[in-house]
Design an enzyme around this catalytic site. Structure first.
Site, PDB file in Angstrom:
ATOM      1  N   CYS A  13      48.078  38.934  30.682  1.00 11.61           N
ATOM      2  CA  CYS A  13      46.982  39.432  31.522  1.00 11.61           C
ATOM      3  C   CYS A  13      47.014  40.954  31.588  1.00 11.61           C
ATOM      4  O   CYS A  13      45.982  41.619  31.482  1.00 11.61           O
ATOM      5  CB  CYS A  13      47.108  38.891  32.944  1.00 11.61           C
ATOM      6  SG  CYS A  13      47.156  37.107  33.057  1.00 11.61           S
ATOM      7  N   PHE A  56      43.554  35.554  33.224  1.00 16.75           N
ATOM      8  CA  PHE A  56      44.815  34.969  33.678  1.00 16.75           C
ATOM      9  C   PHE A  56      45.593  34.432  32.483  1.00 16.75           C
ATOM     10  O   PHE A  56      45.033  34.171  31.409  1.00 16.75           O
ATOM     11  CB  PHE A  56      44.562  33.848  34.693  1.00 16.75           C
ATOM     12  CG  PHE A  56      43.784  32.674  34.143  1.00 16.75           C
ATOM     13  CD1 PHE A  56      44.437  31.578  33.594  1.00 16.75           C
ATOM     14  CD2 PHE A  56      42.392  32.662  34.181  1.00 16.75           C
ATOM     15  CE1 PHE A  56      43.725  30.501  33.088  1.00 16.75           C
ATOM     16  CE2 PHE A  56      41.668  31.590  33.683  1.00 16.75           C
ATOM     17  CZ  PHE A  56      42.336  30.505  33.135  1.00 16.75           C
ATOM     18  N   CYS A  57      46.911  34.292  32.689  1.00 16.83           N
ATOM     19  CA  CYS A  57      47.796  33.740  31.666  1.00 16.83           C
ATOM     20  C   CYS A  57      48.961  33.058  32.384  1.00 16.83           C
ATOM     21  O   CYS A  57      48.948  32.907  33.603  1.00 16.83           O
ATOM     22  CB  CYS A  57      48.270  34.824  30.712  1.00 16.83           C
ATOM     23  SG  CYS A  57      49.172  36.161  31.527  1.00 16.83           S
ATOM     24  N   THR A  58      49.972  32.650  31.646  1.00 18.99           N
ATOM     25  CA  THR A  58      51.050  31.853  32.226  1.00 18.99           C
ATOM     26  C   THR A  58      51.830  32.596  33.298  1.00 18.99           C
ATOM     27  O   THR A  58      51.970  32.119  34.432  1.00 18.99           O
ATOM     28  CB  THR A  58      52.019  31.377  31.125  1.00 18.99           C
ATOM     29  OG1 THR A  58      51.276  30.722  30.095  1.00 18.99           O
ATOM     30  CG2 THR A  58      53.064  30.421  31.703  1.00 18.99           C
TER      31      THR A  58
END
Length: 309
Positions: A186, A179-181
């Site tokens: 991602c 996951f990322c912002t």
């Protein structure tokens, strides 16, 4: 809240990306929009802010290009303009990994929507990896997520190589969730893992921002706040603005505890960068902060604020 903030991206082949720059800049500027958009042959990425009707016009214009019809975007609100100016930049990559031939548009892993994310990351057979940089992870992440402790996304491939070796956190693991912002890192990181032979690779659709927007706090596995790349600094559940601020000398997000430190000087130093700047640099920072304070007293924005030394 007066300003609509739209974080957007799309991995898609844009052969004519250079020719898109000026018309897109003009379209945004004419509508008083600020922020940054990145264009590359692999797609578009960025965050912009403005009056709601203006943001809707830009999104509609982008999606009128059939290649960008499926453009991803997330919305949040800000009381003040979170950016100082409008920029449209040409790049080799819209998110820089530095590895050639990683085609996120066709190689990305399996999307998992926020409503099903908890079940995936609570599965003991799943390795959960936060693909953001260390300073972002420091203020919030998902429970039990692994922090690769990278200073930039370009370090991620080396981390994967090391952790895939015997005894590493990825050694023998088939199911990896990342996951990322907002989702863009991602997609590229899952594409990279698939290129390295990982079969079951998942990523959070819409990123942390979509999760915080849609999953109720009482059901959430998120801990802390989420760093964002604008003047809000952080957001929490419901995308409400958080209580972190920037250190103007090193751009590190600062908590209330950081700001209470004896080495914190507004605009000049913080616990994360104290002692790392020269006297000449600190003198420039103090002069800059003086101008910021004068502008504040005049109820103006100090447009020339620099966020890095």
């Amino acid at each position: 809240m007066n300003y609509l903030v739209a974080a957007l991206y799309r991995f898609v082949h844009l052969k004519d990306y250079a020719a898109m720059r000026q018309p897109l800049y003009d379209f945004c500027s004419e509508r008083g929009i600020t922020g940054t958009l990145l264009l590359a042959e692999e797609g578009i990425n960025g965050t912009i802010a403005g009056k709601p009707e203006a943001i809707r016009e830009v999104l509609a214009r982008l999606r009128s290009d059939e290649r960008l019809a499926l453009l991803e975007h997330k919305e949040s609100w800000a009381a003040e303009q979170p950016f100082y100016r409008m920029k449209v930049k040409l790049k080799r990559e819209i998110v820089t990994m530095g590895v050639p031939n990683i085609h996120a548009a066709t190689m990305a892993g399996t999307y998992v929507d926020p409503q099903h994310w908890n079940a995936l990351i609570e599965d003991p057979d799943t390795v959960v990896v936060d693909v953001r940089n260390d300073y972002e992870v420091a203020i919030g992440t998902f429970a039990n997520a692994i922090n690769p402790k990278t200073a930039s996304f370009t370090e991620f491939p080396e981390w994967v190589r090391q952790q895939s070796q015997e005894g590493g956190v990825l050694d023998g693991k088939r199911k990896v969730a990342m996951f990322c912002t907002g989702g863009i890192r991602c997609e590229k990181s899952t594409a990279y893992l698939r290129s390295q032979g990982f079969d079951e690779v998942f990523h959070l659709q819409g990123g942390i921002l979509k999760y915080l927007e849609t999953v109720p706090a009482e059901q959430s596995l998120w801990q802390g706040q989420c760093f964002v790349f604008d003047e809000r600094v952080s957001v929490g559940h419901g995308l409400e603005q958080g209580d972190f601020s920037f250190c103007r000398a090193c751009r590190y997000p600062l908590s209330e505890q950081d700001r209470a430190s004896p080495v914190y000087e507004d605009g000049v130093s913080c616990p994360h960068c104290h002692g790392k700047h020269t006297e000449a640099q600190m003198a420039r920072f103090r002069e800059r902060q003086k101008q910021v304070e004068l502008a504040r007293q005049r109820k103006q924005r100090h447009i020339g604020v620099r966020l890095t030394p």
